[in-house]
Design a protein around this motif. Structure first.
Motif, PDB file in Angstrom:
ATOM      1  N   PHE A 381       0.821  -1.202   0.000  1.00 37.55           N
ATOM      2  CA  PHE A 381       0.000   0.000   0.000  1.00 37.55           C
ATOM      3  C   PHE A 381       0.859   1.258   0.000  1.00 37.55           C
ATOM      4  O   PHE A 381       1.973   1.276   0.545  1.00 37.55           O
ATOM      5  CB  PHE A 381      -0.906   0.031   1.237  1.00 37.55           C
ATOM      6  N   ASN A 382       0.306   2.306  -0.573  1.00 38.60           N
ATOM      7  CA  ASN A 382       0.871   3.638  -0.430  1.00 38.60           C
ATOM      8  C   ASN A 382       0.732   4.054   1.044  1.00 38.60           C
ATOM      9  O   ASN A 382      -0.362   3.950   1.614  1.00 38.60           O
ATOM     10  CB  ASN A 382       0.107   4.609  -1.335  1.00 38.60           C
ATOM     11  N   PRO A 383       1.789   4.513   1.684  1.00 37.90           N
ATOM     12  CA  PRO A 383       1.676   4.855   3.109  1.00 37.90           C
ATOM     13  C   PRO A 383       0.805   6.079   3.388  1.00 37.90           C
ATOM     14  O   PRO A 383       0.441   6.321   4.551  1.00 37.90           O
ATOM     15  CB  PRO A 383       3.133   5.118   3.519  1.00 37.90           C
ATOM     16  N   ASN A 384       0.468   6.825   2.353  1.00 31.53           N
ATOM     17  CA  ASN A 384      -0.328   8.042   2.541  1.00 31.53           C
ATOM     18  C   ASN A 384      -1.574   8.008   1.654  1.00 31.53           C
ATOM     19  O   ASN A 384      -1.645   8.705   0.631  1.00 31.53           O
ATOM     20  CB  ASN A 384       0.518   9.280   2.216  1.00 31.53           C
ATOM     21  N   PRO A 385      -2.565   7.216   2.039  1.00 34.25           N
ATOM     22  CA  PRO A 385      -3.765   7.119   1.198  1.00 34.25           C
ATOM     23  C   PRO A 385      -4.591   8.406   1.252  1.00 34.25           C
ATOM     24  O   PRO A 385      -4.448   9.219   2.175  1.00 34.25           O
ATOM     25  CB  PRO A 385      -4.533   5.956   1.837  1.00 34.25           C
ATOM     26  N   LYS A 386      -5.480   8.540   0.277  1.00 33.40           N
ATOM     27  CA  LYS A 386      -6.390   9.686   0.263  1.00 33.40           C
ATOM     28  C   LYS A 386      -7.505   9.477   1.281  1.00 33.40           C
ATOM     29  O   LYS A 386      -7.675   8.392   1.850  1.00 33.40           O
ATOM     30  CB  LYS A 386      -6.961   9.880  -1.141  1.00 33.40           C
ATOM     31  N   ASP A 387      -8.289  10.528   1.461  1.00 33.27           N
ATOM     32  CA  ASP A 387      -9.318  10.506   2.500  1.00 33.27           C
ATOM     33  C   ASP A 387     -10.372   9.438   2.276  1.00 33.27           C
ATOM     34  O   ASP A 387     -11.029   9.008   3.231  1.00 33.27           O
ATOM     35  CB  ASP A 387     -10.008  11.884   2.573  1.00 33.27           C
ATOM     36  N   TRP A 388     -10.572   8.993   1.039  1.00 35.70           N
ATOM     37  CA  TRP A 388     -11.643   8.027   0.771  1.00 35.70           C
ATOM     38  C   TRP A 388     -11.276   6.603   1.175  1.00 35.70           C
ATOM     39  O   TRP A 388     -12.111   5.713   1.150  1.00 35.70           O
ATOM     40  CB  TRP A 388     -12.081   8.062  -0.689  1.00 35.70           C
ATOM     41  N   SER A 389     -10.035   6.335   1.547  1.00 37.96           N
ATOM     42  CA  SER A 389      -9.624   4.990   1.952  1.00 37.96           C
ATOM     43  C   SER A 389     -10.006   4.758   3.413  1.00 37.96           C
ATOM     44  O   SER A 389      -9.535   5.455   4.316  1.00 37.96           O
ATOM     45  CB  SER A 389      -8.115   4.806   1.769  1.00 37.96           C
ATOM     46  N   ALA A 390     -10.879   3.773   3.657  1.00 34.93           N
ATOM     47  CA  ALA A 390     -11.413   3.545   5.005  1.00 34.93           C
ATOM     48  C   ALA A 390     -10.735   2.397   5.744  1.00 34.93           C
ATOM     49  O   ALA A 390     -10.518   2.470   6.952  1.00 34.93           O
ATOM     50  CB  ALA A 390     -12.919   3.278   4.919  1.00 34.93           C
ATOM     51  N   PHE A 391     -10.394   1.310   5.034  1.00 37.07           N
ATOM     52  CA  PHE A 391      -9.786   0.145   5.683  1.00 37.07           C
ATOM     53  C   PHE A 391      -8.962  -0.595   4.641  1.00 37.07           C
ATOM     54  O   PHE A 391      -9.400  -0.760   3.495  1.00 37.07           O
ATOM     55  CB  PHE A 391     -10.856  -0.786   6.259  1.00 37.07           C
TER      56      PHE A 391
END
Length: 439
Positions: A381-391
């Motif tokens: 995973f990207n360590p800095n996901p956008k706000d829409w990533s929940a889990f």
């Protein structure tokens, strides 16, 4: 003495007499799997032989006189495009007038060879609270989730399986022998419940020929796109690959888009939405993801979401189409991870509320479930996901979905790494469906 010499002569030849392999029974059915053709009280049985035989299914209600009914179908010759041009016969038989809620036993083949005995429960438009397993990216090597899926299938937990692209890794390899072995492996689940599919990028070789020939989905598009109804849900399967393999015909992209538009318009008619309020889509490559692999879904101008401007005419994406037609839930794979998103549209979060984000959400819900197990292992995973990533999870596993009723859908992620533990779950609750639900 002559007799003794003759005996010694025969013994000296003995190694030569036993080295040859036993003859292969090319008429024995294998790779048995079911699919639902979209017609109430019916089921399609598909299997393979390597010589031409009749196509018969003998079946009977559970507990009745064994195999007292029969149906006949036909076989098509599939010649793989590999160097050996291997031939196989794909048999299809449709069973009709089945009673929903009953259980049937069956075997398939011909007088030249019969399969093992399997069983299934018919599906119907009126099936209540159907239960599914969802996943993509399942291969022959490292098929980690398969044993758990086999147990759930054969104990009757599941009504259908949705395989969201990428099979075998890859079906065309070794002159399609890898495809044969994969279909043998999934027989342990696909011979018991409808195995509903969509194509992924790993099916692309030889213009998706192994996928198009081996599966028997509804409609007239060689299983590339189709829709079907079950209980309170209308399920749409689509090919995301038409956006990436333009060499196989750019017109496919536009044909699918126009079909999707017509299908969604039909599904949104008042009488259709009243009978089946949930619209659920499944396609291989997601619109959004937070994996660290530079795939289409990691870019803002994703082809799937926003379309392509390098075609003539420009090819429209799918996000606006799905949003304007009130698609409730979008299922994806391709990324070898599990990711649940907050309700999202236009790269922005539209939760129902702070306390209950999935109660009356103001945008579609996206689930990515591509970690069933394959030789490519899981992704990062990207360590800095956008706000829409929940889990997010990199555990091997698959997703349960139950369309409980007109207002409630349950989703739970099963971790095979953690012995079947449900590591994430949500309820989507909607009192209103359709575009007006977003307002």
């Amino acid at each position: 003495m002559a007799t003794l010499h003759a005996a010694y002569a025969l013994l000296s030849l003995a190694p030569l007499l036993v080295v040859s392999d036993p003859p292969v029974v090319y008429t024995q059915p294998e790779q048995v799997h079911l699919s639902y053709p979209g017609v109430p009280g019916s089921m399609v049985v598909t299997w393979t032989t390597f010589n031409s035989t009749d196509s018969l299914v003998e079946y009977s209600p559970w507990g009745g006189r064994l195999f007292d009914e029969s149906a006949q179908g036909s076989a098509t010759l599939f010649v793989d495009s590999g160097s050996e041009k291997r031939k196989m016969y794909i048999h299809r038989v449709t069973l009709s007038d089945l009673k929903p809620g009953s259980r049937y036993v069956y075997h398939c083949g011909s007088e030249m060879g019969w399969s093992d005995m399997f069983w299934f429960k018919p599906l119907d438009h009126t099936s209540t609270s159907p239960s599914f397993a969802l996943y993509g990216d399942l291969g022959n090597e490292n098929p980690q989730s398969l044993a758990r899926l086999q147990k759930e299938t054969q104990t009757g937990i599941l009504d259908a399986i949705l395989h969201i692209g990428d099979f075998a890794y890859d079906m065309h390899e070794d002159n399609a022998r890898v495809g044969d072995e994969f279909m043998r492996q999934i027989q342990s689940i696909a011979a018991y419940v409808p195995y509903m599919t969509c194509p992924g990028n790993h099916e692309a070789t030889y213009n998706f020929s192994n996928y198009r020939n081996r599966f028997s989905m509804p409609g007239q598009s060689e299983s590339l796109w189709y829709s079907w109804n079950i209980g309170p849900a209308h399920i749409i399967s689509l090919s995301t690959e038409v956006y990436f393999y333009l060499e196989y015909g750019q017109e496919l992209l536009f044909r699918q888009y126009e079909w999707l538009k017509r299908d969604l318009e039909e599904a949104n008619k008042p009488e259709s939405r009243a009978a089946r309020p949930w619209i659920i889509t499944m396609g291989h490559r997601p619109m959004y993801c937070s994996d660290d692999d530079q795939d289409d879904c990691t870019t803002f101008d994703s082809f799937i979401r926003r379309g392509r401007n390098d075609t003539k005419p420009p090819a429209p994406g799918l996000e606006d189409l799905f949003y304007l037609h009130g698609v409730d839930l979008e299922l994806w794979a391709h990324e070898h991870t599990y990711e649940r998103l907050w309700p999202v549209y236009g790269d922005k979060v539209y939760n129902g509320s702070t306390e209950d984000p999935y109660t009356n959400p103001k945008a579609p819900v996206h689930i990515i479930t591509g970690s069933a197990g394959c030789r490519e292992r899981t992704d990062k995973f990207n360590p800095n996901p956008k706000d829409w990533s929940a889990f997010r999870s990199t555990d091997y596993g698959y997703t349960h979905m139950q369309v409980v009723n007109r207002t409630h859908v349950y989703l739970g992620q099963v971790s095979d790494d953690q012995s079947g533990k449900v590591i994430d779950s949500i309820w989507i609750v909607k009192e209103k469906h359709g575009y007006d639900a977003w307002l």
